[in-house]
Structures are given as structure tokens and as C-alpha cells.
Design an enzyme around this catalytic site. Sequence first.
Site, PDB file in Angstrom:
ATOM      1  N   ARG A 111      30.596 -20.584  25.790  1.00 27.94           N
ATOM      2  CA  ARG A 111      30.494 -21.764  24.931  1.00 27.94           C
ATOM      3  C   ARG A 111      31.520 -21.682  23.792  1.00 27.94           C
ATOM      4  NH1 ARG A 111      24.807 -23.042  22.136  1.00 27.94           N
ATOM      5  NH2 ARG A 111      25.448 -21.567  20.554  1.00 27.94           N
ATOM      6  N   ARG A 139      32.347 -22.847  18.394  1.00 22.37           N
ATOM      7  CA  ARG A 139      31.443 -22.616  17.274  1.00 22.37           C
ATOM      8  C   ARG A 139      31.785 -21.324  16.557  1.00 22.37           C
ATOM      9  NH1 ARG A 139      25.090 -23.654  18.369  1.00 22.37           N
ATOM     10  NH2 ARG A 139      25.016 -21.739  17.151  1.00 22.37           N
ATOM     11  N   ARG A 180      22.552 -12.527  15.968  1.00 21.18           N
ATOM     12  CA  ARG A 180      21.606 -13.644  16.100  1.00 21.18           C
ATOM     13  C   ARG A 180      20.453 -13.262  17.017  1.00 21.18           C
ATOM     14  NH1 ARG A 180      25.928 -17.472  17.990  1.00 21.18           N
ATOM     15  NH2 ARG A 180      24.313 -18.894  18.705  1.00 21.18           N
ATOM     16  N   LYS A 220      18.351 -24.395  24.403  1.00 19.44           N
ATOM     17  CA  LYS A 220      17.436 -25.267  23.669  1.00 19.44           C
ATOM     18  C   LYS A 220      18.051 -26.642  23.388  1.00 19.44           C
ATOM     19  CE  LYS A 220      16.836 -22.621  20.087  1.00 19.44           C
ATOM     20  NZ  LYS A 220      17.607 -21.416  20.456  1.00 19.44           N
ATOM     21  N   ARG A 280      11.386 -20.931  12.517  1.00 18.50           N
ATOM     22  CA  ARG A 280      11.975 -19.689  13.010  1.00 18.50           C
ATOM     23  C   ARG A 280      11.450 -18.470  12.272  1.00 18.50           C
ATOM     24  NH1 ARG A 280      17.398 -22.185  14.801  1.00 18.50           N
ATOM     25  NH2 ARG A 280      18.244 -20.614  16.165  1.00 18.50           N
TER      26      ARG A 280
HETATM   27  P1  ADP Z   1      21.257 -20.672  18.164  1.00 18.50           P
HETATM   28  O1  ADP Z   1      22.129 -20.981  19.314  1.00 18.50           O
HETATM   29  O2  ADP Z   1      21.591 -19.351  17.541  1.00 18.50           O
HETATM   30  O3  ADP Z   1      19.799 -20.834  18.469  1.00 18.50           O
HETATM   31  P2  ADP Z   1      21.218 -22.969  16.276  1.00 18.50           P
HETATM   32  O4  ADP Z   1      22.239 -24.006  16.528  1.00 18.50           O
HETATM   33  O5  ADP Z   1      19.811 -23.319  16.538  1.00 18.50           O
HETATM   34  O6  ADP Z   1      21.695 -21.680  17.053  1.00 18.50           O
HETATM   35  O7  ADP Z   1      21.331 -22.471  14.755  1.00 18.50           O
HETATM   36  C1  ADP Z   1      22.559 -21.998  14.240  1.00 18.50           C
HETATM   37  C2  ADP Z   1      22.345 -21.307  12.903  1.00 18.50           C
HETATM   38  O8  ADP Z   1      21.772 -22.230  11.966  1.00 18.50           O
HETATM   39  C3  ADP Z   1      21.381 -20.132  12.919  1.00 18.50           C
HETATM   40  O9  ADP Z   1      21.980 -18.935  13.338  1.00 18.50           O
HETATM   41  C4  ADP Z   1      20.956 -20.101  11.442  1.00 18.50           C
HETATM   42  O10 ADP Z   1      21.949 -19.536  10.622  1.00 18.50           O
HETATM   43  C5  ADP Z   1      20.873 -21.570  11.095  1.00 18.50           C
HETATM   44  N1  ADP Z   1      19.489 -22.073  11.338  1.00 18.50           N
HETATM   45  C6  ADP Z   1      19.105 -22.987  12.272  1.00 18.50           C
HETATM   46  N2  ADP Z   1      17.790 -23.216  12.216  1.00 18.50           N
HETATM   47  C7  ADP Z   1      17.296 -22.414  11.227  1.00 18.50           C
HETATM   48  C8  ADP Z   1      16.006 -22.158  10.695  1.00 18.50           C
HETATM   49  N3  ADP Z   1      14.914 -22.787  11.166  1.00 18.50           N
HETATM   50  N4  ADP Z   1      15.902 -21.265   9.679  1.00 18.50           N
HETATM   51  C9  ADP Z   1      16.964 -20.639   9.184  1.00 18.50           C
HETATM   52  N5  ADP Z   1      18.209 -20.811   9.657  1.00 18.50           N
HETATM   53  C10 ADP Z   1      18.394 -21.683  10.660  1.00 18.50           C
END
Ligand code: ADP
Length: 197
Positions: free
Chosen positions: A134, A140, A151, A20, A95
Site C-alpha cells: 500500500r 502513506r 503500529r 478495515k 482503540r
Molecule cells: P491503521 O491502518 O494503522 O489501522 P488508521 O488509518 O486507522 O490506520 O489510523 C492511522 C493513525 O491515526 C493511527 O496509527 C493513529 O496514529 C491515528 N489514529 C486513528 N484512530 C485513532 C484512535 N482511535 N486513537 C488514537 N489514534 C488514532
Amino acid sequence: MTTNSKGMRIILMGPPGAGKGTQAKVIANHFGIPAISTGDIFRANVAGETPLGVEAKRYMDAGEYVPDEVTNAMVRDRLAEDDAKPGFLLDGYPRTLAQVTELDGMLAATDVSLDAVVVLTADQDELVSRLLQRAHTEGRADDTEDVIRRRQEVYTEETAPLIEVYGERGLVTEVDGMGEIDAVTHRVFDALENRAG
Ligand code: ADP
């Protein structure tokens, strides 16, 4: 709608590791709109040790979602900034169903609506290996195998149901997220063009 039309409001969805973030930047750039990544905003706050970052980190490190009130308030502030007025691409928000409702309210308040929800699809096992890779390059904190699996579970339980909700509104376009980055980008553009009809 043409590719240079103003006012594109896009949501990009997909399981962790589906690419994404990478696609978000290219697509947003193409349409001249900001890519707004909740994950990136949280990570910037974690790095800056802000109160928001301190709170978010506890959840992120465990692979859990940050509470809706916290995330919603953050997105509300970000969408109120000038650059998001003509359009935006949301990466990682909404989400949860509660976040969908909240976003609906934010958009209705300014009398705008979504144009498309792009869902990147990918194979779960392939995603785990991508994310572990990654972990080596980006380091990360939430890219360990246990947290990645958690996740994925949270995505399946909390976020996948959103596809049906937006699907009922006729907004969803699914795009195969596997393969070369450029190939995926082209698929996304094709899908958006086809939607426009
Ligand atoms: P991923 O690669 O898991 O899609 P992101 O970089 O989008 O990771 O998000 C990392 C973390 O940030 C998530 O696992 C969550 O803890 C938090 N997070 C991101 N967006 C949201 C959201 N819309 N609602 C709740 N938590 C979020």
C-alpha cells in the site's frame, strides 16, 4: 433485525492492514449509515494543515496513537452530526480502554447502544507485506516497515484488550479478514445476520 433495518451501530476493529477501511465503506453503504474513520479524519486534517492535523501528525508518523482527549473530542463532534443519528460504523475507534469509556458515555447520553463489534482477524506477517504494498500505491507516511511494526505493537498492547471487553458484553463477532475483498465482505454480512438470529 434485517439488513435494511435502521439504527445499526457497528464498530469495526482489526490490526493495521486488516482491510478495515475497505470493508467499512461497503458495510456502511449496505446499511445506509456513515462510515466514520478516525484515521481518515486525521489524514484529512493533516492534508489541510489544521491545528488538529498538525498535532495528530507527530503521533501518526511515529505509529503512536493520538492522545485520547484529542481523538475523543473529534469523534464526539462527528457523532453529533445529523447523518450519524440513525446509525454509524466506526472504523478505528475506540482503540483504547479510555476511548471505550468515552464512547459509552456518548451513546448513553443519546440513549442508544451498539449492535455489534466486528473484529477482522489476519496474519501479522501477511499484514506487513500488504501495508508495504500500500505504501507504493497510496504513499502513506506511516507505511514504512518500522512504523508498521510499531503500529502492530501498539494495536496488540492497547487495542486487542478491547475485544475481551466487548466480548463480555456479547457484542463481538470475529471474521477472517484474509482472502478476496468480496469474500471478506460476505463473511461480515453473514456474521451480522447470524448475530441477529
Ligand atoms: P491503521 O491502518 O494503522 O489501522 P488508521 O488509518 O486507522 O490506520 O489510523 C492511522 C493513525 O491515526 C493511527 O496509527 C493513529 O496514529 C491515528 N489514529 C486513528 N484512530 C485513532 C484512535 N482511535 N486513537 C488514537 N489514534 C488514532
